[in-house]
Design a protein around this motif. Structure first.
Motif: not given
Length: 212
Positions: A63-65, A74-76, A135-137, A146-147
């Protein structure tokens, strides 16, 4: 604005799923994979993700917070196969989020069958890193989220000296190309309900790593 990258856990799934549905709101065929954006759809989606988290040893969520808000932006989901496993990385074909006999269920099964078969065709039988979903909000798209996710996977693949694979949407194609992915096949499949267009992309494996 600062982002924090970390492992996602079961406790993050509800928030991740909400972000996922928002991110794919304009992509109709996403309903074939995620289910409808309803309480039942979210529930069934969470059940599938929990099952993989608990049972699939290749499964890994990040996750990206946003550090300022504390929100997941964002999550992957990665499937990491450092050596080959007898279990092929094909998506679950159960479509229990649509009613029996419905057009949506029939079409979703067709989409998933074609998607899973094509994935196996390219990835089956050799070690690799698979970007299963990213995916990204909507409010954070175009800010490099995303990068950040993709580069993390590239680093892992390079350490393992294995190729990477991803099914790229039109929106994601640019970031994958910028990180060394090449087009293998452009796919355009149709069902009675949905049209599924994406590009199968591969990032070639490094064959050696120089140690300073």
């Amino acid at each position: 604005m600062h982002f924090v990258l970390s492992r996602a856990t079961e406790a993050d799934l509800d928030e991740l799923i909400n972000v996922e549905y928002r991110a794919f709101a304009s992509l109709e065929v996403a309903s074939a994979f995620l289910g409808p954006n309803t309480p039942l759809g979210h529930e069934k989606n969470k059940e599938r993700l929990l099952k993989d988290m608990r049972e699939d040893q290749a499964d890994l969520w990040f996750k990206l917070v946003d550090e300022d808000t504390g929100k997941i932006v964002s999550g992957a989901n990665w499937k990491i196969y450092p050596t080959w496993t007898a279990r092929p990385p094909s998506p679950e074909l159960s479509v229990d989020y649509y009613g029996e006999g419905s057009l949506e269920k029939k079409s979703a099964e067709e989409v998933l069958k074609d998607f899973g078969g094509r994935r196996m065709k390219y990835t089956n039988g050799h070690p690799h890193v698979l970007l299963n979903i990213l995916f990204t909000d909507l409010d954070y798209q175009g800010r490099g989220c995303g990068s950040i996710m993709v580069k993390w996977g590239c680093d892992i693949a390079d350490q393992l000296l294995v190729p990477m694979w991803v099914e790229a949407s039109a929106a994601g194609h640019r970031v994958y190309s910028a990180n060394g992915f090449e087009v293998v096949e452009k796919v355009d499949t149709r069902t009675s309900k949905w049209r599924h267009m994406y590009t199968m992309m591969r990032r070639r494996a490094k064959t050696e790593k120089t140690i300073d």
